[in-house]
Design a protein around this motif. Sequence first.
Motif, PDB file in Angstrom:
ATOM      1  N   ALA A   1     -52.034  17.125  25.407  1.00 51.60           N
ATOM      2  CA  ALA A   1     -52.052  18.590  25.407  1.00 51.60           C
ATOM      3  C   ALA A   1     -51.152  19.133  24.302  1.00 51.60           C
ATOM      4  CB  ALA A   1     -51.622  19.123  26.773  1.00 51.60           C
ATOM      5  N   TRP A   2     -49.993  18.524  24.137  1.00 49.47           N
ATOM      6  CA  TRP A   2     -49.084  18.922  23.057  1.00 49.47           C
ATOM      7  C   TRP A   2     -49.724  18.670  21.695  1.00 49.47           C
ATOM      8  CZ3 TRP A   2     -43.969  20.605  22.177  1.00 49.47           C
ATOM      9  CH2 TRP A   2     -43.304  21.055  23.310  1.00 49.47           C
TER      10      TRP A   2
ATOM     11  N   THR B   1     -51.458  24.558  16.533  1.00 47.29           N
ATOM     12  CA  THR B   1     -51.858  25.971  16.561  1.00 47.29           C
ATOM     13  C   THR B   1     -50.678  26.913  16.370  1.00 47.29           C
ATOM     14  OG1 THR B   1     -51.672  26.290  18.970  1.00 47.29           O
ATOM     15  CG2 THR B   1     -53.775  25.420  18.118  1.00 47.29           C
ATOM     16  N   VAL B   2     -49.451  26.432  16.572  1.00 48.33           N
ATOM     17  CA  VAL B   2     -48.270  27.287  16.390  1.00 48.33           C
ATOM     18  C   VAL B   2     -47.530  26.982  15.089  1.00 48.33           C
ATOM     19  CG1 VAL B   2     -47.994  27.673  18.871  1.00 48.33           C
ATOM     20  CG2 VAL B   2     -46.719  25.821  17.766  1.00 48.33           C
TER      21      VAL B   2
ATOM     22  N   SER C   1     -50.950  24.187   7.185  1.00 49.72           N
ATOM     23  CA  SER C   1     -50.912  22.976   6.359  1.00 49.72           C
ATOM     24  C   SER C   1     -49.888  21.938   6.832  1.00 49.72           C
ATOM     25  CB  SER C   1     -50.655  23.347   4.902  1.00 49.72           C
ATOM     26  OG  SER C   1     -49.562  24.226   4.815  1.00 49.72           O
ATOM     27  N   ASP C   2     -49.064  22.270   7.813  1.00 53.65           N
ATOM     28  CA  ASP C   2     -48.146  21.281   8.393  1.00 53.65           C
ATOM     29  C   ASP C   2     -48.943  20.348   9.301  1.00 53.65           C
ATOM     30  OD1 ASP C   2     -45.930  22.394   7.156  1.00 53.65           O
ATOM     31  OD2 ASP C   2     -45.327  23.556   8.912  1.00 53.65           O
TER      32      ASP C   2
ATOM     33  N   ILE D   1     -41.677  24.467  18.604  1.00 51.56           N
ATOM     34  CA  ILE D   1     -41.787  23.502  19.704  1.00 51.56           C
ATOM     35  C   ILE D   1     -41.614  24.224  21.043  1.00 51.56           C
ATOM     36  CG2 ILE D   1     -40.646  21.525  20.805  1.00 51.56           C
ATOM     37  CD1 ILE D   1     -40.170  20.468  17.881  1.00 51.56           C
ATOM     38  N   HIS D   2     -40.638  25.120  21.126  1.00 53.64           N
ATOM     39  CA  HIS D   2     -40.459  25.902  22.354  1.00 53.64           C
ATOM     40  C   HIS D   2     -41.679  26.789  22.619  1.00 53.64           C
ATOM     41  CE1 HIS D   2     -36.462  24.895  23.789  1.00 53.64           C
ATOM     42  NE2 HIS D   2     -36.046  24.865  22.526  1.00 53.64           N
ATOM     43  N   GLU D   3     -42.246  27.343  21.577  1.00 51.87           N
ATOM     44  CA  GLU D   3     -43.447  28.170  21.714  1.00 51.87           C
ATOM     45  C   GLU D   3     -44.600  27.339  22.276  1.00 51.87           C
ATOM     46  OE1 GLU D   3     -46.352  30.815  18.800  1.00 51.87           O
ATOM     47  OE2 GLU D   3     -44.367  30.249  18.076  1.00 51.87           O
ATOM     48  N   CYS D   4     -44.740  26.115  21.798  1.00 52.54           N
ATOM     49  CA  CYS D   4     -45.779  25.220  22.310  1.00 52.54           C
ATOM     50  C   CYS D   4     -45.544  24.935  23.792  1.00 52.54           C
ATOM     51  CB  CYS D   4     -45.789  23.926  21.498  1.00 52.54           C
ATOM     52  SG  CYS D   4     -47.063  22.757  22.005  1.00 52.54           S
ATOM     53  N   ALA D   5     -44.304  24.662  24.158  1.00 54.38           N
ATOM     54  CA  ALA D   5     -43.978  24.393  25.565  1.00 54.38           C
ATOM     55  C   ALA D   5     -44.342  25.588  26.445  1.00 54.38           C
ATOM     56  CB  ALA D   5     -42.493  24.059  25.705  1.00 54.38           C
TER      57      ALA D   5
END
Length: 116
Positions: free
Chosen positions: A17-18, A24-25, A29-30, A102-106
């Motif tokens: 899922a991660w 997406t966040v 290009s990363d 990373i926090h936004e993804c969580a």
Amino acid sequence: MSKHDTLQVDAQRLADAWANTLPTVLSESDRAEVKKDEAEPNVLRVHIATAGHSNYSFDYKCTYMDAREVKVELVDVERDGVSVDERTDIIQTMVDDYVRHIHECAQQLHSLTTST
């Protein structure tokens, strides 16, 4: 921590899922890779390679403290495959930016991690 607060998601399912959500966040290009930690089921290993000619890569350890809270730790920063001093202003800015992503993804995955 009550049983309701503990992470109840299969580690591989969470890593998948991660891996689908983190790009997406990030900047388009990363590149990001997410893997479950083989020793700790509540830990994910996050690798982010920057876009452009800088050739930086960042490795993070993302630990679920409970079903909602993640602790993000920088493990290593490399440029062209060689470890670099992460204390420079430019790198610290990038580190902080990726930690925020990373926090936004969580947060986007709360529905997965808090479901019972």
